[in-house]
Scaffold this active site. Structure first.
Site, short mmCIF file in Angstrom:
data_model
loop_
_atom_site.label_atom_id
_atom_site.label_comp_id
_atom_site.label_asym_id
_atom_site.label_seq_id
_atom_site.Cartn_x
_atom_site.Cartn_y
_atom_site.Cartn_z
N ALA A 228 -16.75 -5.61 45.89
CA ALA A 228 -16.56 -7.06 45.89
C ALA A 228 -15.30 -7.45 46.65
CB ALA A 228 -16.53 -7.58 44.45
N ARG A 229 -14.21 -7.63 45.93
CA ARG A 229 -12.90 -7.91 46.49
C ARG A 229 -11.87 -7.18 45.63
NH1 ARG A 229 -15.11 -9.03 50.47
NH2 ARG A 229 -15.02 -10.94 51.74
N GLU A 258 -5.29 -5.13 52.80
CA GLU A 258 -6.02 -4.24 53.68
C GLU A 258 -5.45 -4.30 55.10
OE1 GLU A 258 -10.21 -5.05 53.43
OE2 GLU A 258 -10.28 -4.77 51.26
N HIS A 277 -13.39 -0.44 53.61
CA HIS A 277 -14.16 -1.68 53.62
C HIS A 277 -15.38 -1.57 54.55
CE1 HIS A 277 -13.59 -6.22 52.73
NE2 HIS A 277 -14.88 -5.95 52.87
#
Length: 314
Positions: A228-229, A258, A277
């Site tokens: 998700a995050r 990130e 990611h």
């Protein structure tokens, strides 16, 4: 004269060029250009823009902007800056992204299910040992988030023999998937979970949703996958549970910052698998076609594509 549609982004220059070329090919009647090439005298004539993590100040320069089309599914940064629907935000809804995400979910659920981190640790110590196997039908994989991405991924896992549960802010009814909602529902689901997959949007209400207390609800020895995050999970609390053994392993594809800083504790943690990611990257071919169709329909009808509710955050 072709209408100007600026591409506003902080992506590397080469990626921006690639996107503009791909979008222009799908929309020959539009003039897709890098925002830096738009003249100030043209700002007032621009009604829509295509964005990828733009600088909010650049977006604000377009005083008559009506809506923006994101080429990403995640739009929390845009929502935090453009509230009250002052500018309509259209997120990318791409079936190919859903397929890719479900593929990633299955890959990493099986990675954890078949104890790959344990076998890797044994290899590092030259240990030849067969570990006890548990069938998928004896394990529960739970999904935090049952939107378009979460639902398809949950069905993928279900079709591979696992028991599947899901939690969402609003009640969902999905055949053969046990659905939960609310605080009590979340607690109940976590207590029966062997592998938790996070696929919920980041909003004010979901930030640090998985804190120390919530993580303690998980079945002892459970594992986590976060697609998700980063801020869905409070990292310091996750590390505490990993250190104690309450959580067996964490596969993390997203982080608060990130790229993940090289000195971060997660890099060398023996119970963590780090991904850069990559669980469901935007597909140029399908994404540009969707964006092109949205803009073509808008030019024809004047109707803005389905946009997000900035109060909800999705």
């Amino acid at each position: 004269m072709k209408p100007i549609v600026p591409f506003i982004s902080t992506l590397p220059k080469q990626q921006i060029k690639h996107w503009i070329k791909a979008l222009s090919k799908k929309m020959p009647k539009e003039k897709i250009v890098n925002f830096s090439e738009v003249k100030k005298s043209e700002y007032k004539n621009i009604k829509l823009a295509i964005v990828a993590n733009p600088k909010p100040d650049d977006v604000n320069k377009l005083s008559n902007l009506v809506w923006i089309q994101s080429i990403w599914a995640g739009v929390e940064r845009l929502v935090s800056r453009f509230k009250d629907d002052q500018i309509k935000i259209v997120r990318l809804i791409d079936p190919e992204m859903s397929r890719t995400m479900s593929e990633a979910a299955l890959s990493w659920v099986l990675y954890l299910h078949r104890d790959m981190p344990l076998y890797k640790a044994q290899q590092n110590r030259s240990i030849w040992k067969e570990n006890f196997y548990i069938k998928p039908s004896h394990k529960t994989v739970s999904f935090l988030g049952l939107g378009q991405l979460g639902k398809l991924a949950a069905l993928k896992i279900l079709n591979n023999g696992f028991n599947v549960c899901g939690w969402s802010r609003t009640k969902k009814n999905i055949k053969r998937i046990k659905c939960f909602t609310g605080e009590r529902g979340l607690k109940k689901m976590l207590k029966m979970t062997d592998i938790l997959v996070c696929l919920i949007p980041l909003t004010k209400k979901t930030k640090y949703l998985l804190n120390y207390k919530k993580l303690s609800y998980l079945k002892k020895g459970a594992s986590i996958i976060n697609f998700a995050r980063g801020p869905i999970i409070k990292t310091i609390d996750l590390v505490k549970h990993l250190n104690s053994g309450n959580i067996k392993h964490a596969v993390l594809d997203v982080f608060e910052k990130e790229p993940l800083p090289k000195e971060h504790v997660l890099w060398k943690h023996p119970r963590v698998t780090i991904l850069p990611h990559i669980s469901a990257n935007t597909d140029y071919e399908t994404a540009t076609l969707i964006v092109a169709n949205n803009i073509k329909n808008y030019r024809r009808s004047g109707k803005i594509p389905k946009f997000i509710n900035t109060l909800k955050g999705y």
